[in-house]
Design a protein around this motif. Structure first.
Motif, mmCIF file in Angstrom:
data_model
loop_
_atom_site.group_PDB
_atom_site.id
_atom_site.type_symbol
_atom_site.label_atom_id
_atom_site.label_comp_id
_atom_site.label_asym_id
_atom_site.label_seq_id
_atom_site.Cartn_x
_atom_site.Cartn_y
_atom_site.Cartn_z
ATOM 1 N N ARG A 119 0.679 -1.153 0.036
ATOM 2 C CA ARG A 119 -0.157 -0.062 -0.121
ATOM 3 C C ARG A 119 0.899 1.492 -0.078
ATOM 4 N NH1 ARG A 119 -4.439 -1.863 -2.056
ATOM 5 N NH2 ARG A 119 -4.441 -4.056 -1.718
ATOM 6 N N ALA A 120 2.155 1.000 0.315
ATOM 7 C CA ALA A 120 2.910 2.310 0.038
ATOM 8 C C ALA A 120 3.312 2.807 -1.143
ATOM 9 C CB ALA A 120 4.250 1.906 0.851
ATOM 10 N N LEU A 121 2.981 1.943 -2.240
ATOM 11 C CA LEU A 121 3.220 2.428 -3.557
ATOM 12 C C LEU A 121 2.353 3.710 -3.957
ATOM 13 C CD1 LEU A 121 3.281 -1.028 -5.134
ATOM 14 C CD2 LEU A 121 5.414 0.488 -4.899
ATOM 15 N N ARG A 122 1.108 3.765 -3.135
ATOM 16 C CA ARG A 122 0.265 4.830 -3.507
ATOM 17 C C ARG A 122 0.693 6.041 -2.903
ATOM 18 N NH1 ARG A 122 -5.121 5.366 -5.515
ATOM 19 N NH2 ARG A 122 -5.916 7.381 -4.637
ATOM 20 N N LEU A 123 1.730 6.102 -1.910
ATOM 21 C CA LEU A 123 2.143 7.282 -1.127
ATOM 22 C C LEU A 123 0.932 7.938 -0.499
ATOM 23 C CD1 LEU A 123 4.405 8.906 -3.751
ATOM 24 C CD2 LEU A 123 5.082 7.705 -1.610
ATOM 25 N N ASP A 124 0.073 7.043 0.198
ATOM 26 C CA ASP A 124 -1.094 7.601 1.034
ATOM 27 C C ASP A 124 -1.037 6.826 2.282
ATOM 28 O OD1 ASP A 124 -3.438 8.440 2.280
ATOM 29 O OD2 ASP A 124 -4.474 8.707 0.075
ATOM 30 N N PRO A 125 -0.619 7.266 3.514
ATOM 31 C CA PRO A 125 -0.267 6.796 4.695
ATOM 32 C C PRO A 125 -1.999 6.116 5.027
ATOM 33 C CG PRO A 125 -0.471 8.965 5.082
ATOM 34 C CD PRO A 125 -0.194 8.875 3.571
ATOM 35 N N ARG A 126 -3.086 6.524 4.676
ATOM 36 C CA ARG A 126 -4.315 6.136 5.236
ATOM 37 C C ARG A 126 -4.460 4.589 4.688
ATOM 38 N NH1 ARG A 126 -8.785 9.721 2.190
ATOM 39 N NH2 ARG A 126 -7.281 9.260 0.540
ATOM 40 N N PHE A 127 -4.023 4.402 3.570
ATOM 41 C CA PHE A 127 -4.011 2.783 3.309
ATOM 42 C C PHE A 127 -3.027 1.927 3.993
ATOM 43 C CE2 PHE A 127 -5.764 5.571 -0.509
ATOM 44 C CZ PHE A 127 -7.355 4.990 -0.317
ATOM 45 N N VAL A 128 -1.996 2.424 4.334
ATOM 46 C CA VAL A 128 -1.011 1.546 4.888
ATOM 47 C C VAL A 128 -1.476 1.447 6.327
ATOM 48 C CG1 VAL A 128 1.172 1.598 6.102
ATOM 49 C CG2 VAL A 128 0.851 2.458 3.599
ATOM 50 N N LEU A 129 -2.148 2.360 7.061
ATOM 51 C CA LEU A 129 -2.666 2.114 8.449
ATOM 52 C C LEU A 129 -3.958 1.353 8.359
ATOM 53 C CD1 LEU A 129 -2.654 5.921 9.612
ATOM 54 C CD2 LEU A 129 -1.214 3.973 10.310
ATOM 55 N N THR A 130 -4.800 1.139 7.218
ATOM 56 C CA THR A 130 -5.894 0.441 7.158
ATOM 57 C C THR A 130 -5.508 -0.918 7.032
ATOM 58 O OG1 THR A 130 -7.173 2.218 5.954
ATOM 59 C CG2 THR A 130 -7.959 0.000 5.624
ATOM 60 N N ALA A 131 -4.410 -1.294 6.146
ATOM 61 C CA ALA A 131 -3.848 -2.603 5.932
ATOM 62 C C ALA A 131 -3.337 -3.041 7.065
ATOM 63 C CB ALA A 131 -2.777 -2.530 4.693
ATOM 64 N N GLY A 132 -2.419 -2.304 7.763
ATOM 65 C CA GLY A 132 -2.003 -2.769 9.015
ATOM 66 C C GLY A 132 -2.832 -3.146 10.226
ATOM 67 N N GLY A 133 -3.892 -2.077 10.328
ATOM 68 C CA GLY A 133 -5.208 -2.385 11.176
ATOM 69 C C GLY A 133 -5.800 -3.720 11.081
ATOM 70 N N ILE A 134 -6.070 -3.921 9.737
ATOM 71 C CA ILE A 134 -6.717 -5.022 9.204
ATOM 72 C C ILE A 134 -5.772 -6.493 9.715
ATOM 73 C CG2 ILE A 134 -7.783 -6.449 7.728
ATOM 74 C CD1 ILE A 134 -8.620 -3.976 6.459
ATOM 75 N N ALA A 135 -4.682 -6.364 9.328
ATOM 76 C CA ALA A 135 -3.673 -7.350 9.597
ATOM 77 C C ALA A 135 -3.533 -7.589 11.110
ATOM 78 C CB ALA A 135 -2.369 -7.084 8.935
ATOM 79 N N ALA A 136 -3.484 -6.669 11.790
ATOM 80 C CA ALA A 136 -3.442 -6.762 13.616
ATOM 81 C C ALA A 136 -4.696 -7.254 13.956
ATOM 82 C CB ALA A 136 -3.279 -5.412 13.808
ATOM 83 N N ILE A 137 -5.865 -6.977 13.469
ATOM 84 C CA ILE A 137 -7.085 -7.636 13.805
ATOM 85 C C ILE A 137 -7.386 -9.074 13.373
ATOM 86 C CG2 ILE A 137 -9.688 -7.515 13.463
ATOM 87 C CD1 ILE A 137 -9.389 -4.451 13.269
ATOM 88 N N GLY A 138 -6.687 -9.188 12.395
ATOM 89 C CA GLY A 138 -6.844 -10.616 11.898
ATOM 90 C C GLY A 138 -5.830 -11.674 12.613
ATOM 91 N N TRP A 139 -4.878 -11.122 12.896
ATOM 92 C CA TRP A 139 -3.681 -11.759 13.702
ATOM 93 C C TRP A 139 -4.285 -12.023 15.252
ATOM 94 C CZ3 TRP A 139 -0.542 -15.382 12.681
ATOM 95 C CH2 TRP A 139 0.387 -15.849 13.642
ATOM 96 N N ILE A 140 -5.026 -10.962 15.732
ATOM 97 C CA ILE A 140 -5.771 -11.154 17.090
ATOM 98 C C ILE A 140 -6.701 -12.251 17.132
ATOM 99 C CG2 ILE A 140 -7.086 -10.077 18.796
ATOM 100 C CD1 ILE A 140 -5.304 -7.247 18.046
ATOM 101 N N ALA A 141 -7.482 -12.352 15.960
ATOM 102 C CA ALA A 141 -8.620 -13.233 15.729
ATOM 103 C C ALA A 141 -7.946 -14.783 15.689
ATOM 104 C CB ALA A 141 -9.389 -12.896 14.779
ATOM 105 N N LEU A 142 -6.888 -14.734 14.878
ATOM 106 C CA LEU A 142 -6.408 -16.294 14.910
ATOM 107 C C LEU A 142 -5.888 -16.543 16.353
ATOM 108 C CD1 LEU A 142 -4.361 -15.727 11.586
ATOM 109 C CD2 LEU A 142 -6.267 -17.223 11.932
ATOM 110 N N VAL A 143 -5.258 -15.811 17.117
ATOM 111 C CA VAL A 143 -4.520 -16.116 18.247
ATOM 112 C C VAL A 143 -5.838 -16.371 19.387
ATOM 113 C CG1 VAL A 143 -3.165 -15.082 20.223
ATOM 114 C CG2 VAL A 143 -2.495 -14.928 18.028
#
Length: 442
Positions: A119-143
């Motif tokens: 998501r950094a290819l777009r040079l917009d931190p909003r989408f990086v934060l969104t991707a990281g947030g969903i990844a964190a939620i996904g990992w918490i759910a798996l654990v």
């Protein structure tokens, strides 16, 4: 600037789409060659997930090429990335008929960082934060699922060796993974925010430089935009060059009787006729002076034929203006359009004048002043083009094929101390001495 940013974002989204397509094909290849458990009875939905993600990626690529990607589609793409990854990780314990803690040790979790970085290819931190947030939620759910899958036999341990050699869960280890996901996301988003600011500044500077080239000659614009030293008033250098001055005869009294839009239309036609001649002959326009044009030859770019080029340009300007009479009439100019041209040469000072917040590149020196006086003297001399005699002789030595109609010595020129030797190039009765092709510009 907004158009340039949108174009860059669109290119980034296409690149992201192609990377996603490469990832899903890579996952499919790994799945096809990776060993699978024998005799498992669990349902394996990985092929279905990969197939669905492949179709989604194709749709996303087509959308990115057909229109600007809407925000909802961008966020949906991020969710699809993480759902695919979390789904594949989750499927491991089903595929291999193991306790859910089994999938927590899968190295596939590393691909989360790829999808976040993508998501950094777009040079917009909003989408990086969104991707990281969903990844964190996904990992918490798996654990959380692994911990709660069998409440009666929770496999939580504090023994690191047991954690590595069995299906036990070490909460600290899973927390480390979560912290790294969040930390990488925040660092990447912060760096991206700074890069985006620099990127916007670079676009503004690029557009400003492009606009600058519309107001200055290329050599001047390059000096301003590419120079390593800040430009200050008083900077300059002395060069040997020629000066050409053009002015419309009787412009002010006629223009005073015309509507403003007609005056501007006539000026545009006049400038569009003269400027290409100057440029074609190697000259550079220093400034527009209302109905006057000041140009130099050899001042910004060294030339061995600056005088010849200037004298030849003067002759061609007279011929081009003569050929464009119908265009001037169509533009609203009453009567015949007549111009006066003068050419001089010598040492010029080219540099920067003004104050700190208002600077200007210009040329100054005796040849500039003499050119202005000679141009005005066309009326008295009954000529359309005149040159200083020394300039005319220098032009001849440099290869100019121009024959003066008369050489005069000791001419009194208003505003000039002493007398001046001049070469009369074109008289007012014969302004079409050369047959120049003219392409209407007005």
């Amino acid at each position: 600037m907004a158009e340039e940013i949108s174009r860059q974002d669109a290119e980034a989204e296409r690149l992201i789409g192609w990377v996603q397509l490469g990832v899903v094909l890579f996952f499919a290849l790994l799945y096809s060659i990776a060993p699978r458990a024998e005799g498992t009875t669990g349902f394996n939905f990985v092929p279905w997930a990969l197939g669905a993600y492949f179709l989604f990626t194709i749709w996303r690529l087509r959308l990115s090429y057909s229109r600007e990607m809407p925000v909802w589609a961008l966020n949906l793409s991020i969710v699809a990335d993480m759902l695919l990854l979390v789904g594949i990780i989750f499927s491991f314990h089903i595929q291999y008929n193991q306790h859910p803690t089994f999938y927590l040790k899968a190295p596939t979790v590393m691909y989360m960082f790829l999808f976040i970085a993508l998501r950094a290819l777009r040079l917009d931190p909003r989408f990086v934060l969104t991707a990281g947030g969903i990844a964190a939620i996904g990992w918490i759910a798996l654990v959380a699922y692994a911990v709660m899958a069998d409440p009666n036999h929770m496999l939580v341990t504090r023994n690191y060796v047991r954690y590595l050699t069995s299906n036990s869960i070490l909460i600290g280890a899973e927390l480390d993974k979560l912290i790294i996901i969040v930390a990488v996301t925040l660092v990447l988003a912060f760096g991206l925010a700074r890069a985006r600011h620099i990127f916007f500044d670079a676009i503004r500077d690029h557009m400003a430089a492009s606009d600058l080239r519309r107001f200055f000659e290329p050599e001047v614009a390059s000096t301003i935009t590419e120079g390593q030293v800040e430009i200050e008033a008083g900077q300059g250098m002395v060069v040997e060059a020629a000066v050409l001055m053009v002015d419309i005869r009787g412009f002010s009294p006629v223009a005073a009787k015309l509507p403003p839009e007609t005056v501007m239309r006539v000026l545009g036609c006049y400038q569009a006729s003269v400027a290409p001649v100057i440029k074609r002959r190697g000259g550079r326009i220093d400034k527009y002076l209302g109905d006057g044009i000041l140009a130099t030859f050899g001042a910004l770019s060294p030339s061995q034929t600056f005088a010849a080029d200037a004298v030849s340009a003067a002759m061609e300007i007279i011929a081009v203006i003569h050929a464009a009479q119908a265009d001037f009439e169509d533009a609203g100019w009453p009567g015949k359009m007549r111009v006066g041209v003068a050419v001089t040469s010598g040492e010029l000072t080219i540099g920067v004048v003004g104050v700190a917040d208002r600077l200007e590149y210009t040329v100054i020196g005796a040849p500039v002043n003499l050119a202005a006086k000679l141009e005005n003297a066309n009326k008295k001399l009954a000529t359309s083009a005149v040159a200083g005699l020394e300039t005319y002789e220098l032009a001849a030595r440099q290869g100019a094929q121009v024959k003066a109609i008369e050489l005069r010595h000791g001419v009194d020129i208003e505003g000039v101390e002493g007398v001046v030797d001049v070469a009369l190039l074109v008289n007012e009765r014969n302004s079409a001495l050369q047959d120049h092709a003219y392409a209407p510009s007005c």
